[in-house]
Design an enzyme around this catalytic site. Structure first.
Site, mmCIF file in Angstrom:
data_model
loop_
_atom_site.group_PDB
_atom_site.id
_atom_site.type_symbol
_atom_site.label_atom_id
_atom_site.label_comp_id
_atom_site.label_asym_id
_atom_site.label_seq_id
_atom_site.Cartn_x
_atom_site.Cartn_y
_atom_site.Cartn_z
ATOM 1 N N LEU A 163 38.790 45.860 35.241
ATOM 2 C CA LEU A 163 38.445 44.499 34.849
ATOM 3 C C LEU A 163 38.163 43.668 36.086
ATOM 4 C CD1 LEU A 163 39.951 45.669 32.313
ATOM 5 C CD2 LEU A 163 40.637 43.313 31.832
ATOM 6 N N ASP A 164 36.935 43.193 36.184
ATOM 7 C CA ASP A 164 36.489 42.440 37.344
ATOM 8 C C ASP A 164 37.104 41.043 37.382
ATOM 9 O OD1 ASP A 164 34.482 41.914 39.584
ATOM 10 O OD2 ASP A 164 33.881 40.380 38.128
ATOM 11 N N ALA A 165 37.583 40.630 38.548
ATOM 12 C CA ALA A 165 37.970 39.246 38.863
ATOM 13 C C ALA A 165 38.708 38.541 37.729
ATOM 14 C CB ALA A 165 36.725 38.449 39.251
ATOM 15 N N GLU A 201 41.127 43.815 39.040
ATOM 16 C CA GLU A 201 40.830 43.121 40.290
ATOM 17 C C GLU A 201 41.400 41.724 40.116
ATOM 18 O OE1 GLU A 201 37.175 41.788 43.232
ATOM 19 O OE2 GLU A 201 36.886 41.726 41.069
ATOM 20 N N HIS A 252 32.079 48.560 46.727
ATOM 21 C CA HIS A 252 30.802 47.847 46.631
ATOM 22 C C HIS A 252 30.894 46.459 47.259
ATOM 23 C CE1 HIS A 252 32.888 46.176 43.086
ATOM 24 N NE2 HIS A 252 32.134 45.121 43.291
ATOM 25 N N GLN A 287 33.074 45.327 49.650
ATOM 26 C CA GLN A 287 33.379 45.272 51.071
ATOM 27 C C GLN A 287 32.241 45.784 51.940
ATOM 28 O OE1 GLN A 287 35.763 43.480 51.403
ATOM 29 N NE2 GLN A 287 37.051 43.750 49.607
ATOM 30 N N ILE A 288 31.276 46.467 51.346
ATOM 31 C CA ILE A 288 30.051 46.810 52.070
ATOM 32 C C ILE A 288 28.964 45.801 51.704
ATOM 33 C CG2 ILE A 288 28.346 48.576 52.603
ATOM 34 C CD1 ILE A 288 30.298 50.655 51.501
#
Length: 601
Positions: free
Chosen positions: A258-260, A292, A380, A382-383
Site C-alpha cells: 500500500l503506497d503512502a 509504505e 523505484h 530512491q533511484i
C-alpha cells in the site's frame, strides 16, 4: 455494509452469466445515468438508495461501454475491469471466471521466505515480457516479484502512481488474461507476486468522480494531489477494499504493498482494510500486506499488516555509502553510524524523535520481529526520485556496494532489490509520464522545482538538465537492457560478476537464513568505528546470527572474539578477521550455535 466476499461486486460491471451483466455506479450527484455501448445502445440505470444506480441487462463479456451522466457527458466506469484503449475511453465488460488457472494448488508462501524483486512492467515490455523473465528470477533465488502499480492511468507510460481506475490493469501492458498468465506462471515457479496499489489519491488526468460523486472527496482537505479522499464514507471504503479483494481473488496476487498510507487521513480505514482482507483470505491461503508509511506507526505491524518499507534503514545506508545529505537525507546526516546500529537492533531510526522540521516521527519498534521491516539499498523511489536517475553503481565505490549488498541479502530483515541491481545495470531509472499540453508543462516544471533543495540543482539553470518526464526518450532510456547485457562489460561494471555475486548470496539466504528466520529478533548492536557496526540476532532455531559491517575506508577492530562459523565474508584476508580486524569496505557474517561451517567464500 455488504459481506466481504461481495465487496468487489458492489462497484462496476459484473458478469452474471454468458448473456447478462450487472452494472453498479455510485453517483449521488447525478439525476440520471445511462449505460451506453459502442454499438449505440443506451439503457437507463435504475436509481436506488444512497446515490446508487443499478442495471442488470443482457450484455456479454467484451462489450464496450460508458456511463452517460444526466444525458450530458460520458465517462468510463470508475470500477472498470479493463479499458479498450485509454483511461477516458470505453470500459470493457470482463468475465472474471474465463481464465483457466493451471496452478490452483498454490496458496502462497510464508512471509519470512520473501526475497523481493521490484520491477516496472512497462519498462520490461508488458505482462508477457515479464512472464518470460520469471524463470531467470526463480533460478537466481528470488521468491517474490513486486509489480509497480498497474491501475489504468492516462497515456501509455507512467510509473503507475497516477492511476485513475483502481480495478483495471493498464491496457498498454496487455490484457487481463496476459496478466493472469504472468501470475499463474510465477506460481508454477514458486514465485509469489505482490502488487503495489495506490489508495491514497488519483492521478491528475482521467478521474471523473468529482463530477457526479463530489462527496468521494473532502473539498476542505488538500493533499499534494488535490482534494483528499473521504474515507469516512461507506461507499468510498468499499470501493478501495473491493479493489484489493478483486486483485487478490480474481488475479490471485499474493500480496499488496500500500503506497503512502500516511496520506490517508482516516486511520480507521487501514484497520478495517486489514480486517476485511484477513477475514476474506484465511489459511491455508497466505496474503501479504505491506505498508509504505512515513509515520513509522509500529503498532500497525501488529494489527494485520506484515511489514513496512524501512526508509530509515535505506536513508541511513545511503548517507554512509554516498555522503549525500541533501533534502530528506539531512535527517540522517548526524550520528549516522549510530543510526545504522539502531536499525540493526530496533528497525526504525525515528521512534518519536523530531525530524529536521521539528516534528516528532515514529513509534518504538524494537519489540517487532525482524521480518516486520523490508530493507533495500534501492527501489523505484530512491533511484527515480534522483534528478538524473543514477543507480548506486554510478555513485558508490564498488567494494562498499558489495559489502552493503551482502548485508542486505543476508540480514534477518526482508530484502528487496530493484530490477537490474542483480547484474549491476548501468541504465538510469528516470521519472516518466505521458501527459500532454498544459498538464505536461506543469509536470515538467514541478519535477524540476522538486530539486531546488539540492545543492547541485539550486539554480534554475542547473535544473534545465533534468529530463522532461513526458519525453518518450526519458522512458526509453530507463529500460534495463536484459538478455545479452548480463555478460557484457559496460562503464567498468562487470555484469557477470554482479550476477554471480547475487546468485551466491541468494543461495546462502535460501539455505541458511530463511530456515532460521521465523520468530527471530534482535539481541543487540554496537558501533565499531566510523561507518562500522556489529549486530546480533537470536534466530528461530536458537542460533545467533552476527553481522560485522564496515562501510568505511579504514580498518576497525572488533572487540568480541570470533567464535561462530563463517557464513560469508567479502574480505579475502580471512586471517585479519581472526585477529579481530575488520577490513575497509567489508562484511563478515557468522552463525553461532550451529554444528559445522556452512559456507566460505
Amino acid at each position: 455494509m455488504p459481506a466481504n466476499s461481495e465487496l468487489s461486486r458492489c462497484h462496476g460491471a459484473v458478469v452474471v452469466d454468458s448473456n447478462c451483466t450487472r452494472f453498479s455506479l455510485w453517483a449521488p450527484d447525478a439525476k440520471t445515468i445511462n449505460v451506453v455501448t459502442d454499438g449505440g445502445r443506451s439503457m437507463a440505470m435504475l436509481p436506488g438508495n444512497d446515490g446508487w444506480f443499478v442495471l442488470e441487462t443482457q450484455c456479454s463479456a467484451g462489450t464496450l461501454y460508458k456511463y452517460k451522466i444526466n444525458n450530458d457527458y460520458e465517462v468510463p466506469d470508475p470500477a472498470s475491469r479493463a479499458q479498450a484503449e485509454d483511461a477516458d475511453g470505453y470500459s470493457v465488460v470482463v468475465d472474471s471466471e474465463s481464465y483457466r488457472w493451471q496452478h490452483l494448488g498454490w496458496y502462497g508462501r510464508p512471509w519470512h521466505e520473501a526475497i523481493i524483486y521490484e520491477l516496472h512492467v512497462g519498462l520490461i515490455g508488458g505482462y508477457s515480457a515479464v512472464e518470460s523473465m520469471l524463470p531467470h528470477l526463480a533460478d537466481m533465488g528470488f521468491t517474490a516479484i513486486e509489480l509497480m502499480p498497474l491501475s489504468q492511468f492516462s497515456g501509455s507510460r507512467n510509473w503507475g502512481y497516477d492511476g485513475v481506475l483502481p480495478y483495471a490493469p493498464q491496457v498498454s501492458y496487455g490484457s487481463p488474461e496476459q496478466l493472469k498468465s504472468l501470475i499463474d506462471t510465477a506460481h508454477g515457479l514458486g514465485l509469489a507476486v505482490i502488487l503495489d496499489v495506490v489508495y491514497n489519491h488519483f492521478g491528475p488526468d482521467g478521474n471523473f468522480l468529482h463530477t457526479y460523486a463530489k462527496h468521494f472527496f473532502h473539498s476542505d482537505k488538500k493533499t499534494p494531489w488535490g482534494d483528499a479522499i473521504d474515507y469516512g464514507r461507506r461507499e468510498v471504503r468499499d470501493f478501495f477494499i473491493g479493489s484489493a479483494i478483486m486483485w487478490l481473488s480474481e488475479y490471485r496476487f499474493d500480496g499488496l504493498r500500500l503506497d503512502a498510507v500516511h496520506a490517508i487521513d482516516d486511520p480507521t480505514f487501514l484497520n478495517e482494510f486489514a480486517e476485511c482482507i484477513r477475514e476474506e483470505f484465511r489459511e491455508p491461503r497466505k496474503v501479504w500486506l505491506i505498508l509504505e508509511n512515513e509515520l513509522n506507526e509500529a503498532h500497525r505491524l501488529k494489527k494485520g499488516f506484515d511489514a513496512q518499507w524501512n526508509d530509515d534503514g535505506h536513508n541511513t545506508l545511503h548517507v554512509l555509502l554516498t555522503g549525500e545529505t541533501d533534502s530528506y537525507y539531512a535527517d540522517f546526516a548526524e550520528a549516522t553510524t549510530e543510526k545504522l546500529a539502531r536499525v540493526l537492533s530496533e528497525g526504525f531510526v525515528y521512534q518519536g524523535e523530531p525530524t529536521r522540521h521539528g516534528q516528532p516521527r515514529g513509534e518504538p519498534s524494537g519489540h517487532l520481529p525482524t521480518s516486520a521491516f523490508v530493507l533495500f539499498l534501492q527501489n523505484h523511489d530512491q533511484i527515480g526520485n534522483r534528478a538524473l536517475g543514477e543507480r548506486l553503481v554510478h555513485i558508490t565505490p564498488a567494494p562498499a556496494l558489495r559489502a552493503a549488498t551482502a548485508f542486505l541479502l543476508l540480514s534477518p530483515m526482508i530484502p528487496l532489490i530493484f530490477m537490474g541491481d542483480e547484474w549491476g545495470a548501468d541504465e538510469r531509472f528516470l521519472f516518466f509520464t505521458d501527459f500532454h499540453d498544459e498538464l505536461a508543462q506543469k509536470v515538467c516544471e514541478g519535477r524540476r522545482d522538486e530539486f531546488s533543495d539540492f545543492a547541485a540543482f539550486a539554480e534554475e539553470s542547473q535544473r534545465e538538465c533534468i529530463p522532461d518526464p513526458n519525453a518518450a526518450s526519458t522512458f526509453e532510456s530507463s529500460k534495463p537492457k536484459f538478455g545479452a547485457a548480463y555478460f557484457k562489460y559496460s562503464q567498468g561494471q562487470d555484469h557477470l560478476a554482479w550476477l554471480l555475486f547475487y546468485r551466491r548470496l541468494l543461495s546462502i539466504r535460501q539455505s541458511d537464513i530463511i530456515p532460521r528466520l521465523r520468530n527471530s529478533h534482535a539481541i543487540d548492536s554496537q558501533v565499531l568505528g566510523d561507518k562500522a557496526v556489529s549486530g546480533r540476532w537470536r534466530m528461530g532455531d536458537g542460533s545467533t546470527l552476527r553481522i560485522d559491517l564496515n562501510l568505511g575506508e579504514v580498518a576497525v577492530r572488533v572487540d568480541e572474539t570470533f567464535t561462530g562459523h563463517l557464513l560469508f565474508k567479502t574480505s579475502d584476508d580471512n586471517q585479519e578477521y581472526f585477529q579481530n580486524v575488520l577490513s575497509p569496505f567489508s562484511v563478515v557474517i557468522t552463525l553461532e550455535g550451529v554444528a559445522s561451517v556452512i559456507h566460505k567464500e
